[in-house]
Design an enzyme around this catalytic site. Structure first.
Site: not given
Ligand SMILES: Cc1ncc(COP(=O)(O)O)c(C=O)c1O
Length: 458
Positions: A215, A217, A258, A72, A124-125, A450
């Site tokens: 971002d 990714a 990704k 942990y 990005f969304d 979506h």
């Protein structure tokens, strides 16, 4: 003699995929309310819904999983991953999260407040969702060339510096918590940002004293494009290019599903101790203790190896060239696609493919459904459905592009699968004029509709 690229790996394990008939798929997609997210995967032949968490891990990654430390607190897998993240990105502080949007949630909880403006290149969304959820606004400063699928600009993810400076000039500094630069830019078609643009954005951010976050990714694919397309980078290794990219920023969020080459995971890495301290509180609240933050020890172990593999040239060459192979095939059939081809996906231009279907009837969604019915191929709509409603007026937002994205999972499908996809699209393209009507929405969520939206056929 120039030789073609070939995958720098061979296959050790295979997974069966199911073929089905057009009649079966017509029934299944109707039962799924014409939402491709609602289909169970056994009803899909080639799944190009997303490249997120769908790739194949290597034998090195699987063996690293066996040595995952599930403690942990103070997990050795955390410490190893922290070291790799520091080596690859250069950022000092590190917080693991269970995926990319969780990293956004934690960082934005610490930095974004009501009324803020967050400029960037086609957010990005989930990024936009987390900004709007906090009653702040995402301001798209992408260059105009990105919105014309036929313009052959090598870095269509670039930020327009005039647009960015306008946001800086029109808003007090206190209302701009940071700029977010998405590499590669998923929403504009998996398009890269050039090093020159990253440097220029960074310089402008510094002169206005505003932090720059990535971002990240698909940071490795972005680095590959820089190596190929930008002067002065041909002789640099991917790892050197990656290090340089991140040296211009203050921090990053990443969906490791990704370019981390894992099925689940994400993290925040940054340099500012104060922001890190604030973010730790939210990380503990939303994700888990600081040395696992929503990830298993074994997943952190696999990610440490994945980050190393994803930043190797041979892997990236086979990855990006496979996408280009599909793109070139489609172009040879006359199918309109976003060019240059993206790093992780081919984007079909539905405005050009099926202009006969009214925009109000979600033409890109209609094309994605047809692709499923005819070939059992699952892509995803990147158009009006994804763009959602304006949070204030509640009216549909009509983006400049109506796209169907075919995202190719990493190290998963063969060249023959790409040939099959291209042939199916060619068949649909040849009969495109018969398509006259699309779909109407019968049920939708108030935000990020979506994923769960339901349609009926018109
Ligand atoms: C550019 C970008 N940012 C953030 C995310 C969100 O990551 P996740 O799906 O891991 O939450 C994605 C996912 O597709 C993405 O493409």
């Amino acid at each position: 003699m120039e030789l073609p690229y070939a995958e720098p790996y061979k296959i050790k394990m295979v997974e069966s995929i199911n073929r089905s008939t057009i009649a079966q798929r017509k029934q299944w997609i109707k039962e799924a309310d014409y939402n491709l997210f609602n289909l169970s995967s056994d009803k899909v032949f080639i799944d190009l819904l997303t490249d997120s968490g769908t790739g194949a891990m290597s034998d090195r990654q699987w063996s690293a999983m066996m040595s995952g430390d599930e403690s942990y607190a103070g997990s050795q897998s955390f410490l190893k991953l922290k070291e790799v993240v520091n080596q690859i990105t250069g950022f000092t502080y590190f917080l693991p999260t269970h995926q990319g949007r969780a990293a956004e949630n934690v960082l934005f909880s610490a930095m974004v407040k009501e009324g803020d403006k967050v400029p960037g290149n086609s957010h990005f969304d989930t990024t936009k969702g987390h900004i709007e959820f906090r009653k702040a606004t995402a301001v798209d400063c992408t260059i105009d060339e990105a919105f014309d699928t036929t313009v052959l600009h090598p870095f269509k993810g670039n930020v327009d510096l005039h647009k960015l400076e306008k946001v800086f000039k029109e808003n007090p500094k206190e209302n701009i918590p940071f700029v977010i630069l998405t590499i590669t830019c998923n929403s504009s078609g998996g398009q890269p940002v050039s090093m020159q643009n990253i440097k220029a954005v960074s310089k402008m951010c510094q002169s206005y004293d505003i932090p720059l976050f990535f971002d990240a990714a698909r940071f490795a694919e972005n680095a590959y494009f820089i190596k190929l397309r930008e002067e002065g980078y041909q002789d640099k290794s991917i790892k050197e290019i990656v290090k340089e990219i991140f040296s211009y920023g203050d921090g990053m969020t990443i969906s490791a599903k990704k370019d981390g080459l894992v099925n689940m995971g994400g993290f925040i890495a940054l340099n500012n101790e104060e922001v890190y301290k604030k973010a730790t509180v939210f990380n503990i609240m939303y994700e888990g203790f600081l040395t696992y933050g929503g990830m298993n020890g074994r997943d952190m172990a696999a990610l440490a190896v994945g980050l190393d593999e994803a930043t190797e040239f041979e892997y990236l060459e086979s990855r990006v060239e496979q996408i280009a192979y599909l793109g070139k095939k489609l172009v040879s059939y006359g199918v309109p696609v976003q060019q240059p081809f993206g790093g992780h996906a081919i984007f079909i231009d539905a405005n050009k493919f099926v202009p006969t279907i009214p925009r109000e009837e979600y033409r890109a969604q209609a094309l994605a459904i047809e692709l499923y019915i005819i070939g059992g191929i699952r892509g995803v709509e990147i158009g009006t459905v994804l763009a959602d409603r304006d949070p204030f007026t509640r009216k549909n937002r009509y983006p400049e592009l109506e796209l169907v994205r075919l995202a190719v999972p990493r190290r998963t499908y063969s060249q023959n699968h790409m040939n099959y996809v291209a042939a199916v699209l060619n068949n649909i393209y040849e009969t495109r004029e018969q398509a006259k009507s699309g779909y109407r929405i019968i049920d939708e969520a108030p935000i990020m509709r979506h994923f769960t939206v339901k349609f009926e056929k018109i």
